[in-house]
Design an enzyme around this catalytic site. Structure first.
Site, PDB file in Angstrom:
ATOM      1  N   HIS A  47     -26.761  -8.989  27.879  1.00  0.00           N
ATOM      2  CA  HIS A  47     -26.212  -9.719  28.603  1.00  0.00           C
ATOM      3  C   HIS A  47     -27.026 -10.357  30.071  1.00  0.00           C
ATOM      4  CE1 HIS A  47     -24.365  -6.242  30.832  1.00  0.00           C
ATOM      5  NE2 HIS A  47     -24.514  -7.040  31.839  1.00  0.00           N
ATOM      6  N   ASP A  77     -25.133  -4.677  22.874  1.00  0.00           N
ATOM      7  CA  ASP A  77     -25.717  -5.272  24.155  1.00  0.00           C
ATOM      8  C   ASP A  77     -26.975  -4.692  24.815  1.00  0.00           C
ATOM      9  OD1 ASP A  77     -25.297  -6.915  26.488  1.00  0.00           O
ATOM     10  OD2 ASP A  77     -24.038  -5.363  27.685  1.00  0.00           O
ATOM     11  N   SER A 154     -26.386  -3.159  35.480  1.00  0.00           N
ATOM     12  CA  SER A 154     -26.376  -3.697  34.051  1.00  0.00           C
ATOM     13  C   SER A 154     -28.027  -3.267  33.587  1.00  0.00           C
ATOM     14  CB  SER A 154     -26.125  -4.821  33.760  1.00  0.00           C
ATOM     15  OG  SER A 154     -24.734  -4.730  34.034  1.00  0.00           O
ATOM     16  N   LEU A 206     -21.344  -2.366   5.483  1.00  0.00           N
ATOM     17  CA  LEU A 206     -20.715  -1.242   4.367  1.00  0.00           C
ATOM     18  C   LEU A 206     -19.267  -1.778   4.189  1.00  0.00           C
ATOM     19  CD1 LEU A 206     -21.105   1.129   2.793  1.00  0.00           C
ATOM     20  CD2 LEU A 206     -20.572   2.380   4.625  1.00  0.00           C
TER      21      LEU A 206
END
Length: 303
Positions: A47, A77, A154, A206
């Protein structure tokens, strides 16, 4: 005397780790990243760099280098960018997952609100947290910490006292105080490896919803391992359904490799050389081996 020694050790840790931490800047925002390799591969959050435009890395000494996006992975992310110039950059090692424990002291380094190289300290509050995001993606296997994390942190490292990266600071709960989350170094290692090699993470589907659990003593003895992944739901007509997997099954391994977390499932499916995988399952005290033919999946909200 003890406090002074502890303070000196923290100061030394910051001075050694900080040169490998960079500010990641682009026209629409900013964040943090860390050098994974001496030739300039930088790990950060997706992000932070998902907007199109020029990327600039501000280094510890204040100099700037251009960078290009190598690849990003929405379900975790995570993203990798590469610095231009061919210089030899300082790096940070990733911690062994077995060395990450609740209560462990950790330190976050980043650029909150463009305040470069800010340092905060806390503990690992919990491991293996699951957090749904507004866009429908579910982040799994997260570390929770009370180290101060704010916008701009971040993509920055969460470090143990050995200077090893235990996680990549990713988000905070906006309605809480002192609750932040980091993508574990275990997840970061395999995702970054695939992004560097292929530019993307090609996942296999799966068709289960699952959660990691600690096994009670008897089940742990039967399984031969302390943790497993409990199947909560099997999608109708999915590869798991076709293989005979059932709700409440305990998934112990994939292709003879142990499974102790949902991240293990995602990793082993992504790294599987063939679409067909072998599932080791514990059902009502009995071990079973099932074969599932997985299918490609672009975005993974479950395994």
């Amino acid at each position: 005397m003890i406090l002074q020694q502890f303070s000196d050790e923290l100061e030394s840790l910051v001075s050694k780790a900080a040169p490998a931490v960079v500010a990641v800047q682009h026209p629409r925002g900013h964040g943090t990243g860390l050098f994974l390799t001496p030739d300039g591969y930088v790990l950060t959050n997706r992000h932070v760099v998902r907007s199109r435009g020029r990327l600039t890395l501000e280094l510890h000494d204040g100099s700037e280098v251009r960078a290009e996006l190598v690849g990003g992975d929405q379900p975790t992310d995570l993203a990798v960018v590469r610095a231009e110039g061919g210089a030899k950059f300082p790096t940070l090692p990733l911690a062994d997952p077995h060395d990450v424990r609740v209560g462990q002291l950790v330190m976050a380094i980043g650029n909150p609100f463009r305040l470069e190289q800010s340092v905060s300290m806390g503990v690992v509050s919990a491991i293996n947290r699951t957090l749904p995001l507004p866009d429908g993606v579910i982040l799994e296997g997260l570390l929770q910490t009370d180290a101060a994390i704010n916008p701009g942190n971040s993509g920055g490292p969460l470090l143990n006292m050995r200077g090893q990266v235990v996680g990549l600071n990713t988000l905070v709960l906006p309605y809480a105080q002192g609750i932040g989350f980091a993508v574990s170094a275990t997840t970061a290692a395999w995702v970054a490896s695939l992004l560097i090699q292929r530019g993307k993470v090609e996942r296999r589907f799966l068709g289960i919803a699952a959660t990691a659990i600690n096994l009670p003593p008897q089940s742990a003895q039967e399984a031969g391992q302390p943790r497993a992944v409990r199947v909560m739901k099997v999608g109708e007509g999915s590869p798991a359904d076709d293989a005979g997997l059932e709700a409440d099954d305990l998934l112990l391994g994939i292709d003879e490799r142990p499974v102790t977390s949902v991240d293990d499932v995602q990793r082993l499916l992504a790294l599987a050389p063939e679409p067909e995988v072998r599932l080791e399952v514990l059902r009502k005290g009995r071990r079973r081996t099932l074969r599932a033919r997985t299918t490609p999946r672009e975005h993974s909200k479950a395994a």
